[in-house]
Each structure stands twice: as structure tokens, then as C-alpha cells.
Design a protein around this motif. Structure first.
Motif: not given
Length: 501
Positions: A82-87, A96-101, A103-109, A295-300
Motif C-alpha cells: 500500500v506504499n506506506l512504511p509500517g516503520e 521499489d517494492g511498491h512499484q513491483m506491486a 507492475n503485478g509482482r507484489a507476490g514476488a516482491a 521496481g528494481a529487485p535489487a533496490g528492494l
């Protein structure tokens, strides 16, 4: 060989049904709180601290540790979905995590975050088991002068390496030191700064300050903000990263683990600095830096590994030297003190079952978190839809009951409420509460070692400089102050903690 014997002792302690239950409970609570935006490990541990008073020492600390690194996992779930850091340490995960989501890759992220955190947690725990005993041996050579100088270095490091304004952080440290002086003087028995209030003669309980400044103030800050309904997509897709994503993420996980393990040991560094530093490193090393933020995997994977490694190696200075490096470790010091356990190198020799049981529980906890987080994604999504106005009364009641259970005194509730109002004002002024808590916990210890060193040296202040180790630690503190005063370094420090859009 001795290391394996000690680890065998640790696992024999951690694998008891009672300790496994509390490790699981800590992991669930930590993940639950990490998922909820606006809460983090410090207010959660502050709120739940009174519960551990009735538990055995080992079980209580295992549960608190589970809450701490559980929040590192949970925070990434909210950040990705949801693009909100829990902490705080999950701020970088958003990029990059939310961008992957999207892009349809939330599960992979989510899977990459879990894999990176698990790998980093296991490596960091191994480092803790390997390096803690020799560091504890060195700590036995410390005298009062060395301990005082080490605490000075710790406080300076906590200010320099933490985010936020330097002048404000210094003021908060000093205020924490002053609050630590409230109560009866240990040497003379004279009451200090109690204003004639009998309840203050034993000092201000750190749990009251922590719960007020972090718990109550956090509730008020969240209520002030207009609540927006968060739209969460139930479809997270496959939980398996493809070969390209894993190929990009694997080196970042290794680098993030190494970086987080080193920075976690530093006072004030911990998970937050580790995640920011890892993201900066991965972006500079990447052949396609323009993909970062898209959405770079390395950035996540890199920051997620770094923050979990930093969270666990921050236990090293606590368990070997008795010095808390951040606000969470300050709360752990308080929990150990409540159970009449003096943090420091003697823990390993006088309470080996606690020391090695806690380390073994970290491996178990990391495995529990992987098993818990991925299958329960659906539950976390439903939880994110619960409005905060429904959650906060339960949190407030829980906090109040916890405060009252400390001494069964209504005065403690009033004091916590007062610190909650003060903490809210500090939040508006952008004053960090963590330096205050460090000053409050370290203040009495610093004073005790300072006076003991002067007593042994017959009042000679030169003892802090004449002793080589003490002089080296004070020198390092002075160098840190001088370095951070340089314009170029101060600017770089400020840029490091700026959240990227």
C-alpha cells in the motif's frame, strides 16, 4: 568446539515448549504491529514491556526480541502493498517494492523481502554467536573510566548516526540525562529533583517515559492526521520470483547483509541507517540505476536484508558491553534490569542459558517469520482495511493497563499521559524521542561509573585520559563530533536520510 557446545545449550533452552510459544507470540505481535502504519518496534515494545515482567527472564527477552525483528518483516508488507512504511526502516522498501506491486509482482516482491530478511537474519545471528564471546572477554578488562568513556562515545555516535537535527538530538540526550538523575542518590541517599513527590523518589521508570513519548504520543499524532481509506489489491500474484529477479536480487542480498551487519553494531546505526546506506550502494553499483524507483529487485532486496541484519547485530554491544545502541536496545536493558540481570559481559558467564538461548531463538524466530508472513498475506491485507479510529481505543486501553501494572499506582498513568502530551509536542517540533530514551537509560550508569572512577583515582579527573583505552574512546568521540561539524560531511549526512520521492 566451545561455540558448538554453547549453541547446543542455546537450542536446548530455546526449543522448550514455553520459549517456542513466546518466540512465536513475539513474532506474530511484531509482524502485526509492523504491518500497521504509524506504529513501530519502540512503541510496541514499550506497550508490551509490562507483560514480560511476569514472565521468566529468558522467555521475556525472547518475546521482546521476536517483536523487534518481527516489525522489520511486517513493515515491508505494508510498504510493498500500500506504499506506506509500517516503520522507519521500511521507508526505502517503498521505493521499489511498491512499484513491483503496481507492475503485478507484489507476490514476488514480498517473497524477495522475506528471503533477504531470512538470509540476513541467519548470517547476523551467526556473527553474533561468533564475535560476542571474544568481545565479552575484552569487556572484562574495562574499568569504571573505560565504561564511562564508552558510554560517552555511544551517546555521541547515537546522535551523529541517527536521523534528524543534530542540535535537537543533543538537547534530547541532555534532557534524558537530567531525567535519569531524578530520584534518590545511590551514594548519599539524598533525594534529588523529586519536588517533594514520594512517587519520584525511586526515579522515573523508563517504561513510563517510553510508553508516553512513543505510545501515547504516537496515537495522538496518528489521530491528528485525516484518515484515508487505503486501497489494497487482493491479487498479489505468484510468490515465486522469476530467474531475472532472483539474479538481480541475490548479490544485493549478500551486500545488504554484510553492510547491515557492520552498521548494526554502531550506536544509533541499526536498521534505519543500514537500509538507507544499502539502497545508496545498490544504486551506485547498478549498471541500470535509472530502474531504481521503478521496481528494481535489487533496490528492494538489498535494503530489506540490511535492515534485518542491522536489527540483529545491534544486540552485540548490548550483550557484550551492556551499552544500548538504539532505543529498542535501551528498552531491552530496562527489561533485563527489571529481572535483576545486569547487562554486560557478565551475562555470558552468570546467565549462559539466557545469553545463548536468546541467540538460538533468533534463528528459530527468523524461520517462524518466513513461515508466518507469506501464507498470512491475506490476513495482513484484511487488517490494513481496519480504520485506525477503531484500532486506537484498544491500543490506548492496553497501554493504560500496562502502565498501571508496573507499580499498581495511578500516578504512573498520569505521568505517562504527561509524557504523551510532551512527546506529541516534540513530534510537532520534529524532536526525536530515541536520544531521550538513550540518555535516560545510560544517564544513571554514566554517573555511577564516573563517580566510581573518581573515587578510585582519589578525585583525579586525569584518570579518564591517563588510561589508554579510556583516552582512545574519548578521542574517538571527539573525532566524531569534529567530523560531523565539517560542512561537507554534515550535508552528506542530511542527504542520506532524505526520503526519495
Amino acid at each position: 568446539m566451545e561455540l558448538f557446545d554453547n549453541l547446543a545449550l542455546g537450542f536446548s533452552v530455546a526449543f522448550t515448549p514455553e520459549n517456542l510459544l513466546y518466540a512465536l507470540l513475539g513474532c506474530i505481535l511484531g509482524t502485526l504491529v509492523g504491518v500497521l502504519p504509524g506504529l513501530g518496534p519502540v512503541p510496541t515494545i514499550a506497550m508490551l514491556l509490562p507483560i514480560t515482567y511476569v514472565l521468566p527472564p529468558v522467555a521475556g527477552l525472547i518475546m521482546l526480541a521476536g517483536i523487534y525483528y518481527g516489525t522489520q518483516y511486517g513493515g515491508s508488507t505494508t510498504a510493498i502493498l500500500v506504499n506506506l512504511p509500517g516503520e522507519t526502516s521500511a521507508v526505502v522498501t517503498v521505493l521499489d517494492g511498491h512499484q513491483m506491486a503496481k507492475n503485478g509482482r507484489a507476490g514476488a516482491a514480498l517473497a524477495l523481502a522475506a528471503i533477504g530478511s531470512f538470509f540476513a537474519g541467519c548470517v547476523a545471528t551467526l556473527l553474533l554467536a561468533a564475535f560476542a564471546p571474544p568481545l565479552a572477554e575484552v569487556a572484562f578488562k574495562f574499568g569504571p573510566a573505560e565504561y564511562f568513556s564508552l558510554m560517552v562515545l555511544g551517546l555521541v555516535g547515537a546522535v551523529v548516526l541517527a536521523s534528524g537535527s543534530l542540535p535537537k538530538a543533543i538537547c534530547m540526550i541532555l534532557l534524558g540525562l537530567l531525567l535519569g538523575m531524578v530520584g534518590t542518590d545511590v551514594n548519599s541517599g539524598v533525594a534529588r529533583y523529586d519536588f517533594g513527590i514520594p512517587e519520584l523518589q525511586d526515579g522515573i521508570d523508563f517504561a513510563i517515559v517510553a510508553m508516553g513519548v512513543f505510545g501515547f504520543a504516537e496515537i495522538m499524532t496518528n489521530l491528528e492526521q485525516r484518515e484515508n481509506r487505503v486501497e489494497v489489491n487482493d491479487k498479489v500474484g505468484t510468490l515465486y520470483p522469476n530467474k531475472q529477479e532472483f539474479r538481480e536480487a541475490a548479490p544485493a542480498i549478500v551486500r545488504g547483509t554484510a553492510l547491515g551487519s557492520m552498521l548494526g553494531i554502531l550506536p544509533g546505526g541499526g536498521a534505519v541507517l543500514s537500509s538507507f546506506a544499502s539502497y545508496t550502494l545498490e544504486k551506485k553499483l547498478s549498471k541500470t540505476p535509472e530502474r531504481f524507483g521503478k521496481g528494481a529487485p535489487a533496490g528492494l532486496a538489498g535494503p530489506e536484508s540490511a535492515n534485518n541484519a542491522g536489527a540483529q547485530t545491534s544486540f552485540i554491544p548490548l550483550l557484550t558491553l551492556g551499552i544500548p545502541g538504539n532505543a529498542v536496545m535501551a528498552l531491552m536493558v530496562g527489561a533485563m534490569t527489571i529481572h535483576n540481570i545486569q547487562p554486560g559481559p557478565q551475562v555470558m558467564s552468570s546467565h549462559p542459558e539466557l545469553f545463548w538461548g536468546l541467540i538460538a531463538s533468533m534463528w528459530i524466530g527468523n524461520l517462524m517469520l518466513v513461515v508466518l508472513n507469506l501464507p498470512l498475506i491475506g490476513l495482513w491485507i484484511k487488517l490494513l482495511r481496519v480504520p485506525y479510529r477503531i484500532l486506537f481505543p484498544a491500543i490506548l486501553v492496553f497501554c493504560t493497563i500496562g502502565v498501571y501494572s508496573l507499580n499498581y499506582n495511578v500516578f504512573d498513568i498520569y505521568t505517562t499521559a504527561a509524557f504523551g502530551i510532551i512527546g506529541y509536542i516534540w513530534a510537532k517540533l520534529k524532536c526525536e524521542g530515541a536520544p531521550l530514551l538513550l540518555g535516560l537509560v545510560l544517564g544513571p550508569m554514566m554517573e555511577e561509573n564516573f563517580r566510581r572512577a573518581l573515587l578510585l583515582s582519589r578525585g583525579d579527573y586525569a584518570t579518564f585520559i591517563d588510561r589508554p583505552l579510556s583516552a582512545s574512546l574519548l578521542g574517538a568521540a571527539v573525532i566524531l563530533v569534529v567530523l560531523v561539524a565539517l560542512p561537507a560531511i554534515r550535508k552528506k549526512r542530511e542527504e542520506t536520510f532524505v526520503e526519495e520521492d
